[in-house]
Motif scaffolding. Structure first.
Motif, mmCIF file in Angstrom:
data_model
loop_
_atom_site.group_PDB
_atom_site.id
_atom_site.type_symbol
_atom_site.label_atom_id
_atom_site.label_comp_id
_atom_site.label_asym_id
_atom_site.label_seq_id
_atom_site.Cartn_x
_atom_site.Cartn_y
_atom_site.Cartn_z
ATOM 1 N N PRO A 9 0.676 -1.329 0.022
ATOM 2 C CA PRO A 9 0.106 -0.202 -0.011
ATOM 3 C C PRO A 9 0.751 1.243 0.067
ATOM 4 N N GLY A 10 0.427 2.244 -0.853
ATOM 5 C CA GLY A 10 1.314 3.529 -0.915
ATOM 6 C C GLY A 10 2.565 3.275 -1.953
ATOM 7 N N ALA A 11 2.764 2.344 -2.409
ATOM 8 C CA ALA A 11 3.960 2.186 -3.469
ATOM 9 C C ALA A 11 3.614 2.913 -4.585
ATOM 10 N N GLY A 12 2.397 3.261 -4.848
ATOM 11 C CA GLY A 12 1.966 3.841 -6.219
ATOM 12 C C GLY A 12 1.163 2.885 -7.257
ATOM 13 N N LYS A 13 0.744 1.941 -6.869
ATOM 14 C CA LYS A 13 0.052 1.151 -7.870
ATOM 15 C C LYS A 13 -0.995 2.103 -8.392
ATOM 16 N N LYS A 145 -1.244 -2.303 9.888
ATOM 17 C CA LYS A 145 -1.826 -3.683 9.747
ATOM 18 C C LYS A 145 -1.895 -4.100 7.994
ATOM 19 N N ARG A 146 -2.197 -3.251 7.281
ATOM 20 C CA ARG A 146 -2.487 -3.324 5.807
ATOM 21 C C ARG A 146 -0.720 -3.969 5.213
ATOM 22 N N LEU A 147 0.308 -3.272 6.087
ATOM 23 C CA LEU A 147 1.659 -3.586 5.587
ATOM 24 C C LEU A 147 1.863 -5.027 6.063
ATOM 25 N N VAL A 148 1.306 -5.428 7.288
ATOM 26 C CA VAL A 148 1.812 -6.795 7.697
ATOM 27 C C VAL A 148 1.089 -7.829 6.786
ATOM 28 N N GLU A 152 2.702 -10.737 4.655
ATOM 29 C CA GLU A 152 2.555 -11.975 5.027
ATOM 30 C C GLU A 152 1.674 -12.752 3.709
ATOM 31 N N GLN A 153 0.769 -12.022 3.185
ATOM 32 C CA GLN A 153 -0.188 -12.898 2.301
ATOM 33 C C GLN A 153 0.164 -12.345 0.868
#
Ligand code: AMP
Length: 188
Positions: A9-13, A145-148, A152-153
């Motif tokens: 999240p936040g990488a710019g996708k 939480k979204r980064l975890v 993980e997934q």
């Protein structure tokens, strides 16, 4: 052109997907946007998804795979699409392979946009300020939480697609136009 954009999240996708839509004249299929639209409209899907999205967890693989499969059958996807935020689990990647096989289609590339975790938190906090809090999941706790969840997934998809020979990785820490140039160079 059938592309997957992969990245935390936040990488710019989303930003890159919107630019690539113009370049290649193919739609952006964002499961996050579709879920937010369903939540806003109060559809049964939206009602089911709201609490999950708000706490930064993943909606079920079956639900998101179903909405993507239906969306791909729309006429505007005839020349391809950019998947933004899907697949997010190995099960979704396998579902994607199966649905593409069934439709007689193939992915051209999976572009991983790599970004440094500290910068991601800063970027998302800025996005929340700029958009006036339009996304209820753009706050620091949910973001962590979204980064975890990503690590993980979703991160295992990097080796999944490397194994299929589809993975291209670009540095998402560059200015927006340079990230776009790197993506184009990687896929053309
Ligand atoms: P995004 O806009 O891609 O950051 O997605 C926002 C939120 O929507 C995620 O944190 C998840 O709760 C949900 N979501 C989006 N795409 C998916 C997906 N492919 N699988 C499961 N949940 C998803």
């Amino acid at each position: 052109m059938r592309l997957v954009l992969l990245g935390p999240p936040g990488a710019g996708k989303g930003t890159q997907a919107q630019i690539l839509v113009e370049t290649y004249n193919i739609p952006q299929l964002s499961t996050g946007d579709m879920l937010r639209a369903a939540i806003k409209a109060g559809t049964p899907l939206g009602l089911e998804a709201k609490a999950i999205v708000d706490r930064g967890d993943l909606v079920s693989d079956a639900i998101v795979s179903g909405i993507i499969s239906e969306r791909m059958d729309e006429p505007d996807c005839a020349n391809g699409f950019i998947l933004d935020g899907f697949p997010r689990t190995i099960a979704q990647a396998e579902a994607l392979d199966d649905m593409l096989d069934a439709k007689g289609l193939k992915l051209d590339a999976v572009v991983e946009i790599k970004a440094d975790p500290d910068v991601l938190i800063e970027r998302i906090i800025n996005r929340a300020k700029e958009t006036g809090g339009a996304r209820t999941d753009d706050n620091e706790d949910v973001l962590r939480k979204r980064l975890v969840v990503y690590n993980e997934q979703t991160a295992p998809l990097v080796s999944f697609y490397a194994g299929q020979g589809l993975l291209r990785s670009v540095d998402g820490m560059q200015p927006i136009n340079e990230v776009t140039a790197s993506i184009k160079a990687a896929i053309e």
